[in-house]
Design a protein around this motif. Structure first.
Motif, PDB file in Angstrom:
ATOM      1  N   LEU A  61     -11.113  27.969 -37.926  1.00 20.18           N
ATOM      2  CA  LEU A  61     -10.276  26.954 -37.277  1.00 20.18           C
ATOM      3  C   LEU A  61     -10.585  25.560 -37.812  1.00 20.18           C
ATOM      4  O   LEU A  61      -9.671  24.763 -38.063  1.00 20.18           O
ATOM      5  CB  LEU A  61     -10.515  27.016 -35.773  1.00 20.18           C
ATOM      6  CG  LEU A  61      -9.486  26.353 -34.859  1.00 20.18           C
ATOM      7  CD1 LEU A  61      -8.127  26.994 -35.024  1.00 20.18           C
ATOM      8  CD2 LEU A  61      -9.937  26.466 -33.404  1.00 20.18           C
ATOM      9  N   VAL A  94      -1.368  27.664 -36.337  1.00 19.44           N
ATOM     10  CA  VAL A  94      -2.215  26.470 -36.271  1.00 19.44           C
ATOM     11  C   VAL A  94      -1.589  25.291 -37.027  1.00 19.44           C
ATOM     12  O   VAL A  94      -1.510  24.184 -36.489  1.00 19.44           O
ATOM     13  CB  VAL A  94      -3.642  26.776 -36.765  1.00 19.44           C
ATOM     14  CG1 VAL A  94      -4.467  25.492 -36.863  1.00 19.44           C
ATOM     15  CG2 VAL A  94      -4.329  27.761 -35.835  1.00 19.44           C
ATOM     16  N   LEU A 125      -5.363  25.266 -28.735  1.00 18.80           N
ATOM     17  CA  LEU A 125      -6.485  25.082 -29.664  1.00 18.80           C
ATOM     18  C   LEU A 125      -7.816  25.364 -28.965  1.00 18.80           C
ATOM     19  O   LEU A 125      -8.751  25.896 -29.574  1.00 18.80           O
ATOM     20  CB  LEU A 125      -6.471  23.658 -30.227  1.00 18.80           C
ATOM     21  CG  LEU A 125      -5.253  23.293 -31.086  1.00 18.80           C
ATOM     22  CD1 LEU A 125      -5.350  21.840 -31.546  1.00 18.80           C
ATOM     23  CD2 LEU A 125      -5.129  24.222 -32.290  1.00 18.80           C
TER      24      LEU A 125
END
Length: 673
Positions: free
Chosen positions: A288, A246, A275
């Motif tokens: 996230l 990420v 994503l």
């Protein structure tokens, strides 16, 4: 975890180091990939039985829902992958690229519902998708791995090995090109295998060590392909590489948006899809959103020069993250993020972008921690009104109305919403209820009006031009039974909170009379009973056209519940207590209702029967009524039966809360014949 730590450590310096010797590069890769090679050596492919493909992402397709959440189950969206998913053909100038024909299956991952369950404060309210965010599961038939699957496993293993051995850029480009050719398909089970064999791990590692723009583009494309897997596989892989991949993707995304890079648009699109795949896993949403730079990247949805497809994808990520309870306050309070969502909702030319912006606002408004702040935002309320009334897409309108319904859940917000901009919120809800073609939008609108009604707002709402008429018309003529029920509920709640000295009192009672003809009307008789108890309003109420006929119908009609019948008869009884009403109430319709009620013998009808006898006695106190009453068909018989019941009760020694007057009433009526 060793791999993640290694990637994070090495990625800090890899962006500035342009080149190393071939021998050093090979030794470096061999050392970092040792955990992957070791893990792969122990993998023995087993027959894959039932594969569960789950998703809780919103689809931009038409939905077939009855409500997230029904917090009501409002149903679920139809399974459909939209055109924004990764279907672009991978292109490269490398001679070693493999040409493949892509086959897109008719069905792809299922999307979950975006609604929640209705919770009742004083109506339908607080709708969110947190309960219906439970992903759908598609059960695939069990089948052993065939030759094709085994061949795919071998191909993936070879590709990973080739990437491990690639020590120069040209060779890596060729191997990643082959990887894209192998990964570019829509078979969920194959993507599950690719993730299990460690394809995302090795791609993440190479991405952390390269600064070449072509290589970055190809790796982002490959990552997007392998993450087309089931949400279960994505969740499991994220636990291994998520903390590393990420930040890398966010760093590349930032470079693409702020620097002049080749293929920036393609990389932005692929990173946005990755994503999105992460955000579709409900368990990953809170994690996230907390990644450093994630909310900054999402905030740029309205400021970066994005293609429409990339902007829609990023709005989908925001909408999914907004569905996590732990993220709602953080997203609402993050500088600039809510403003970006509002900008997209109000101004974006893409129907899908506005739809997901509206869905995000709906979910954010479902949290008690955000409702006050959102209600205080003038721009937010104006945007919701615009979406609810003018947007061409019915889902967008529905989400906007639901957001207003959620905001009205808090009592502290109701006066603010009702009075905002001279009642524009009420006007918008009224228009949706009366003209919107979507049943769910009209149902939500009636629920929002119900929530807004309270002691502080009722008189303002009654005075809003046309609102009561729209509610009464919807309660009787709307084609959807749920809309009728909720409109009736909204009307009765407004009426029950209406002050007796309101200048709109008669208008309110007239609306109740109109709505009472609906087969879905409930609670109207109870409101009329309460209003009739006030001595100062009895004469006015009895003279409202149609009200006495309505009470007579409700007190004995088969379509009404026993409670409604009792309340209607009690209302008649209260009205007969007013001397000025006794002459006008001595008519055929009222007397028939009283006789029918007084003659009831079924269990549970005692209260109705006694109320009817009391009403007859009060009407008979007006001497001029007695002759007409004595000649009414069945009235004397009903009084005679009441006299008999009183005599039996007296002989049995039963206590009577009110005087036994049936005998005297019977005698007085017989005398005038």
């Amino acid at each position: 975890m060793h791999l993640i730590a290694t990637v994070q450590e090495k990625s800090q310096t890899a962006w500035t180091k342009k080149s190393t010797s071939s021998t050093q590069r090979k030794n470096h890769l061999d050392r970092l990939l040792k955990p992957i090679n070791s893990a792969r050596a122990h993998i023995h492919p087993k027959p894959m039985s039932t594969i569960k493909t789950t998703s809780s992402d919103r689809s931009s397709s038409k939905r077939s829902v009855s409500s997230r959440r029904s917090k009501t189950q409002d149903g679920q969206f139809e399974v459909q992958h939209d055109n924004l998913m990764s279907r672009q053909q991978f292109r490269t100038n490398t001679n070693r690229s493999v040409s493949r024909t892509r086959v897109v299956p008719k069905e792809v991952n299922a999307t979950g519902s975006i609604y929640g369950t209705q919770s009742y404060d004083s109506g339908y309210s607080h709708i969110s998708r947190k309960n219906e965010a439970i992903p759908l599961t598609i059960h695939r038939p069990e089948a052993p791995i065939g030759a094709g699957a085994n061949q795919h496993i071998q191909n993936v293993q070879i590709i990973i090995a080739e990437i491990n051995k690639a020590t120069d850029q040209e060779r890596r480009m060729a191997t990643i090109t082959n990887a894209c050719a192998e990964f570019d398909h829509w078979d969920t089970e194959k993507h599950n295998i690719e993730l299990k064999l460690g394809s995302s791990n090795v791609l993440c590692l190479v991405l952390s060590m390269t600064d070449n723009e072509d290589e970055i583009r190809m790796i982002c494309a490959a990552l997007e392909m392998v993450y087309r897997a089931s949400t279960e596989s994505v969740r499991n892989t994220f636990q291994e590489v998520g903390p590393a991949v990420v930040p890398l993707l966010l760093k590349v995304l930032d470079r693409c948006e702020h620097d002049i890079l080749k293929h920036a648009k393609t990389s932005i699109l692929n990173i946005s899809k990755v994503l999105l795949y992460f955000s579709r896993v409900s368990e990953l949403r809170a994690v996230l959103a907390k990644h450093d730079g994630m909310l900054h990247a999402l905030t740029r949805v309205s400021t970066a020069q994005l293609d429409p497809d990339a902007r829609v994808l990023r709005m989908r990520v925001i909408a999914n993250l907004s569905n996590s309870e732990g993220n709602k306050t953080m997203i609402t309070n993050f500088p600039g993020l809510l403003e970006s969502v509002l900008k997209i909702a109000a101004l974006d030319l893409s129907d899908s972008a506005r739809e997901y912006a509206s869905a995000s606002l709906m979910d954010l408004a479902s949290s008690s921690n955000t409702q006050d702040a959102m209600t205080s935002n003038d721009r937010l309320l104006a945007t919701l009104v615009k979406l609810a009334v003018t947007d061409a897409k019915e889902e967008t309108r529905e989400y906007a109305v639901t957001a207003m319904q959620n905001l009205a859940f808090s009592k502290e917000n109701r006066t603010r919403l009702v009075t905002f901009s001279d009642g524009v919120v009420i006007e918008a809800l009224k228009k949706v209820l009366s003209t919107d073609t979507n049943d769910k939008s009209r149902r939500r609108s009636a629920g929002a009006i119900t929530n807004l009604a309270c002691d502080e707002t009722a008189d303002i709402m009654i005075g809003h031009e046309g609102l009561l008429q729209v509610l009464s018309r919807a309660a009787t003529h709307d084609k959807n039974n749920d809309v009728q029920k909720r409109s009736c509920l909204a009307l009765t709640k407004i009426a029950s909170s209406c002050p007796l000295d309101s200048e709109f009192f008669t208008l309110m009672v007239n609306s109740l009379v109109t709505a009472s003809s609906s087969g879905n009307s409930t609670g109207i008789a109870a409101v009329l009973r309460v209003k009739a108890r006030d001595a100062s309003k009895r004469e006015e109420i009895a003279r409202i056209p149609g009200l006495l006929d309505t009470l007579a119908t409700m007190s004995t009609g088969k379509a009404y519940s026993a409670k409604d019948k009792e309340n209607a008869m009690r209302a008649i009884m209260h009205l007969t207590n007013e001397t000025e009403n006794r002459k006008i109430m001595c008519n055929k319709v009222i007397l028939k209702a009283l006789v029918d009620a007084a003659s009831m013998e079924n269990v549970g009808s005692k209260e109705i029967r006694d109320s009817a006898i009391v009403a007859i006695e009060r009407l008979a106190t007006e001497v001029t009524n007695r002759q007409y009453m004595a000649r009414h068909d069945g009235l004397l018989v009903a009084i005679a039966r009441a006299t008999e019941r009183e005599s039996k009760s007296e002989l049995a020694g039963e206590k009577q809360s009110s005087p036994r007057l049936a005998k005297q009433l019977l005698l007085s009526l017989l005398l005038v014949m």
